[in-house]
Design an enzyme around this catalytic site. Structure first.
Site, PDB file in Angstrom:
ATOM      1  N   ARG A 107      13.812   4.442  -4.960  1.00  0.00           N
ATOM      2  CA  ARG A 107      13.691   4.844  -3.559  1.00  0.00           C
ATOM      3  C   ARG A 107      14.023   3.622  -2.725  1.00  0.00           C
ATOM      4  NH1 ARG A 107      11.047   9.363  -0.832  1.00  0.00           N
ATOM      5  NH2 ARG A 107      10.550   8.713   1.276  1.00  0.00           N
ATOM      6  N   HIS A 134      17.854  13.131  -1.027  1.00  0.00           N
ATOM      7  CA  HIS A 134      16.561  13.167  -1.725  1.00  0.00           C
ATOM      8  C   HIS A 134      16.599  14.380  -2.653  1.00  0.00           C
ATOM      9  CE1 HIS A 134      12.520  12.490  -2.706  1.00  0.00           C
ATOM     10  NE2 HIS A 134      11.901  12.843  -1.602  1.00  0.00           N
ATOM     11  N   LYS A 163      12.247 -12.240  -2.242  1.00  0.00           N
ATOM     12  CA  LYS A 163      12.755 -13.616  -2.384  1.00  0.00           C
ATOM     13  C   LYS A 163      14.245 -13.675  -2.085  1.00  0.00           C
ATOM     14  CE  LYS A 163       9.512 -14.304  -6.172  1.00  0.00           C
ATOM     15  NZ  LYS A 163       9.465 -14.202  -7.638  1.00  0.00           N
ATOM     16  N   ARG A 166       3.595   9.831  -2.377  1.00  0.00           N
ATOM     17  CA  ARG A 166       3.714  11.199  -2.870  1.00  0.00           C
ATOM     18  C   ARG A 166       4.832  11.325  -3.913  1.00  0.00           C
ATOM     19  NH1 ARG A 166       2.146  15.168   0.568  1.00  0.00           N
ATOM     20  NH2 ARG A 166       2.470  13.711   2.267  1.00  0.00           N
ATOM     21  N   THR A 167       6.005  10.821  -3.577  1.00  0.00           N
ATOM     22  CA  THR A 167       7.154  10.943  -4.480  1.00  0.00           C
ATOM     23  C   THR A 167       6.946  10.111  -5.748  1.00  0.00           C
ATOM     24  OG1 THR A 167       8.597  11.311  -2.590  1.00  0.00           O
ATOM     25  CG2 THR A 167       9.657  10.669  -4.638  1.00  0.00           C
TER      26      THR A 167
END
Lengths: 155, 307
Positions: free
Chosen positions: B101, B129, B80, B51-52
């Site tokens: 994020r 957020h 890695k 969504r974001t």
């Protein structure tokens, strides 16, 4: 115990720094925070000495080194009553308490397991607020907040 | 130059918030343009959040910018063993701005310390957020016509819900009255009540989600009560249905009341509310694109109002 015997426990210092009134349980953490293990000048460490105020105290004497104030203040969280004596030619030329800085860098571990400081190699940074028993530390990165007493130290 | 990164909503003052909201308003009127023409935006999603990510990428695409990045850490060098610092430094060579994020809390703040490229925090674990908060604010402004002096009722998980904490911090500039409705276990943390005290903001704590509270509200901000937040499963079973909004509860509410929810919802808003004109949570998500266009242009130092 006579006073002469008391003094024997801690030899006189010509030049250097004496840090007194460190709580016994905090002594070796203070030694680590100040980086005393890495010094090659003479160092005297006493612990579990009788103290009227603390019950039991530790003391650190370091010859020929005068620590910078911001370095000494790094132990203020674990030894809030610590007294610093700067000695020159057997005389105490300066005597002062340590004081907690506004930010603590690289001293306290963040207790939030998801905090970035527990995942990347970076020094922790805490913003200090309040005084005495009400000291609160807020992590600059994850905003997790702990009391001064809850804080776990690292180095 | 002053950093234009956006890590947390409480880093920006009232004036800057109003500036961002004015930008969002502009982009709602002019969603498509070429003002990011030639700009490359990296979207680094170390944790998936469709969504974001889609909202940010839509914001970029509608302004004519280009997007690079990944939507899952398993497709990046993180798998890695690359450190966050190295990933950020590498991407900084390619992009004009980084939207990130991460499940690690404080990751975005740390990223701002290792690069000069502006960082936009698209969520760091349970921490911050800010684009969600800006879209919440924009939704409130749009539906109420003002941010000043509103009665805002927050319901559900007020302890762990980062959206309600950030919304409180952002709304503190606008003299709100807050109702905090939750079980004792999930009540608003003391540090946020202290903020209200300090700023002289009126607030009321409730454990009962009553119609009186609803009827006095301009905004109902609903959040999800998650089972895993409870140390005691019995306690969860006891409270899980106490903070559910049903359509019948809205009968006496103000005509201008709007219901917000950061989504996804589970059962805290009954589906019979969806067709009520006071339900705003789906349109709220649409405002996210405008809010993110505002954040991106601010971070890049582009002022659409002065072009």
């Amino acid at each position: 115990m006579t006073s002469s015997k008391k003094e024997l426990a801690v030899a006189a210092l010509r030049n250097g720094t004496v840090i007194d009134h460190i709580p016994s349980r905090a002594l070796f953490t203070a030694v680590r925070i100040l980086g005393i293990e890495g010094l090659d000048t003479s160092v005297t460490i006493g612990n579990n000495l009788a103290s009227e105020r603390l019950g039991s105290k530790g003391i650190i004497k370091v010859a020929d080194v005068e620590f910078a104030e911001d370095v000494l203040n790094r132990i203020a969280l674990i030894a809030p009553d610590a007294m610093v004596n700067i000695i020159r030619d057997y005389e105490v030329v300066e005597k002062r308490h340590v004081s907690l800085p506004d930010t603590l860098v690289g001293i306290v571990r963040c207790s939030n397991p998801k905090c970035v400081t527990n995942h990347e190699k970076i020094p922790t940074r805490f913003i200090v607020s309040g005084h005495g028993a009400d000291v609160r530390l807020r992590c600059h990165y994850c905003n997790h907040t702990v009391s001064g007493a809850e804080a776990a130290t690292i180095q | 130059m002053k950093s234009r990164s956006l890590v947390a909503i409480d880093q920006i003052d009232k004036q800057e918030l109003l500036d961002l909201l004015a930008r969002a308003q502009y982009f709602e009127a002019h969603p498509n343009s070429k003002i990011l023409d030639g700009k490359v935006v990296a979207t680094l999603f170390f944790e998936p959040s469709t969504r974001t990510r889609l909202s940010f990428e839509t914001a970029v695409n509608r302004l004519g910018g280009r997007v690079i990045g990944f939507s899952d850490a398993s497709t990046s060098s993180t798998s890695k063993g690359e450190t966050l610092k190295d990933t950020i430094k590498m991407v900084s060579n390619y992009a004009d701005i980084i939207v990130m994020r991460h499940f690690i809390e404080g990751a975005a703040q740390y990223a701002t310390e290792v690069t000069d490229v502006p960082i936009v925090n698209a969520g760091d674990g349970a921490n911050q957020h800010p684009s969600q908060t800006l879209l919440d604010l924009y939704s409130i402004l749009k539906t109420q016509g003002t941010l000043e002096g509103l009665t805002i009722t927050m319901v559900g998980d007020l302890k762990y819900g980062r959206t309600v904490h950030s919304l409180l911090m952002a709304m503190r500039h606008f003299k709100p009255v807050f109702n905090f409705v939750s079980s004792d276990e999930l009540r608003m943390p003391q540090e946020y009540l202290d903020v209200c005290e300090r700023e002289g903001i009126e607030y009321h704590l409730h454990t009962e989600f009553s119609e009186d509270i609803i009827n006095s509200s301009d905004i109902l901000y609903m959040t999800r009560v998650q089972r895993e937040r409870f140390s005691d499963v019995m306690e969860y079973e006891k409270v899980k249905n106490l903070y559910t909004l049903h359509n019948a509860m809205l009968d006496g509410s103000k005509p201008t009341l709007r219901i917000l929810h950061p989504l996804p919802r589970v059962n805290e808003i009954s589906t019979d509310v969806d067709d009520n004109p006071k339900a705003y949570y789906f349109e709220q998500a649409r405002n996210g694109v405008f809010a993110r266009q505002a954040i991106l242009t601010r971070a890049l130092g582009i002022d659409p109002l002065k072009l």
